[in-house]
Write an enzyme that holds these catalytic residues in place. Sequence first.
Site, short mmCIF file in Angstrom:
data_model
loop_
_atom_site.label_atom_id
_atom_site.label_comp_id
_atom_site.label_asym_id
_atom_site.label_seq_id
_atom_site.Cartn_x
_atom_site.Cartn_y
_atom_site.Cartn_z
N ARG A 108 0.85 -1.20 0.00
CA ARG A 108 0.00 0.00 0.00
C ARG A 108 0.88 1.23 0.00
O ARG A 108 1.70 1.41 0.89
CB ARG A 108 -0.86 0.05 1.26
N ASP A 156 0.31 -3.08 12.15
CA ASP A 156 0.76 -3.47 10.82
C ASP A 156 1.17 -4.94 10.83
O ASP A 156 2.17 -5.32 11.44
CB ASP A 156 1.96 -2.58 10.41
N THR A 167 -1.22 7.43 -0.81
CA THR A 167 -2.51 7.26 -1.52
C THR A 167 -3.33 6.11 -0.94
O THR A 167 -4.53 6.02 -1.22
CB THR A 167 -2.27 6.97 -3.01
N ASP A 175 4.72 -5.91 9.41
CA ASP A 175 5.80 -5.49 10.32
C ASP A 175 5.85 -6.38 11.56
O ASP A 175 6.93 -6.71 12.06
CB ASP A 175 5.60 -4.02 10.74
C1 PRP Z 1 -1.15 -4.61 4.39
C2 PRP Z 1 -1.94 -5.90 4.53
C3 PRP Z 1 -2.74 -5.92 3.26
C4 PRP Z 1 -3.03 -4.45 3.05
C5 PRP Z 1 -4.44 -4.19 3.48
O1 PRP Z 1 -0.08 -4.78 3.55
O2 PRP Z 1 -1.14 -7.04 4.67
O3 PRP Z 1 -2.06 -6.45 2.15
O4 PRP Z 1 -2.12 -3.73 3.88
O5 PRP Z 1 -4.78 -2.87 3.23
P1 PRP Z 1 -5.86 -2.45 2.15
O6 PRP Z 1 -7.05 -3.34 2.36
O7 PRP Z 1 -6.14 -1.02 2.51
O8 PRP Z 1 -5.26 -2.59 0.79
P2 PRP Z 1 1.03 -3.63 3.32
O9 PRP Z 1 0.65 -2.80 2.14
O10 PRP Z 1 1.29 -2.90 4.60
O11 PRP Z 1 2.29 -4.45 2.86
P3 PRP Z 1 3.15 -5.54 3.64
O12 PRP Z 1 2.31 -6.79 3.76
O13 PRP Z 1 4.32 -5.73 2.73
O14 PRP Z 1 3.54 -5.00 4.99
N1 URA Z 2 -2.61 -3.23 6.92
C1 URA Z 2 -2.21 -3.67 8.14
O1 URA Z 2 -1.26 -4.44 8.27
N2 URA Z 2 -2.92 -3.25 9.22
C2 URA Z 2 -3.97 -2.42 9.12
O2 URA Z 2 -4.57 -2.08 10.15
C3 URA Z 2 -4.34 -1.97 7.84
C4 URA Z 2 -3.65 -2.40 6.76
#
Ligand code: PRP
Ligand code: URA
Length: 212
Positions: free
Chosen positions: A107, A203, A111, A206
């Site tokens: 994400r 997150d 944005t 993370d």
């Molecule tokens: C997080 C999560 C989803 C997304 C959800 O990933 O694991 O993939 O956000 O958010 P959304 O429904 O608003 O799209 P992130 O983009 O933080 O990436 P990561 O898994 O690499 O930490």
């Molecule tokens: N992605 C995450 O990992 N946590 C949230 O709360 C939203 C998006």
Amino acid sequence: MKSYDNVFVMDHPLIQHKLTFLRSVDTGTKEFRELVSEIATLMCYEATRDLPLMDVETVTPMQKTTTKVIAGRKLAFVPILRAGLGMVDGMLNLVPSAKVGHIGLYRDHDTLKPVEYYNKLPQDITERDVIVLDPMLATGGSAMDAITLVKRSHPKSIKFLCIIAAPEGLEVLTKTHPDVQIYCAAVDEKLNENGYILPGLGDAGDRIFGTL
Ligand code: PRP
Ligand code: URA
């Protein structure tokens, strides 16, 4: 919570118990990773409940009998990188023959829109039922795009399995992909101004990989 025909909230006590510890700010990386995996196993059990069975002849030490096996359905698990990776081992515990594809999305922090950086799906995906994995459904953008990418390869069916869903994400995903069954362990209250789920767990990526 608004009710949807294709959204299933898994309220099994074991899932709910583990989810409490997953949410806690006091849970460290090792335990968090183990909990994500254990919850994925329990959710996999429920999400595969509709697999068709067929009869086979079996010889027990006592006599010949007719019993059941899964009727040749092939599965593929598709985690959304990174956080979806944390669910894969838990799913494979129950279905070791499943193939694993990967979709890389993150994400954009400004944005909140998903950006694609990787896409590798099993070659025989047209013969498989796909379960897309991501612990978090927030705005729904990542799940929506990942499922659109998977659909381009024409699998037999698609389910989406997440641990925590926001109402905003469910609304988007059920509208965009009404044919996809969504399984989650909890539907939380709302998103904050940064697109994080409240109360949520922070997150997920993370916390799984210790990159806080
Ligand atoms: C997080 C999560 C989803 C997304 C959800 O990933 O694991 O993939 O956000 O958010 P959304 O429904 O608003 O799209 P992130 O983009 O933080 O990436 P990561 O898994 O690499 O930490
Ligand atoms: N992605 C995450 O990992 N946590 C949230 O709360 C939203 C998006």
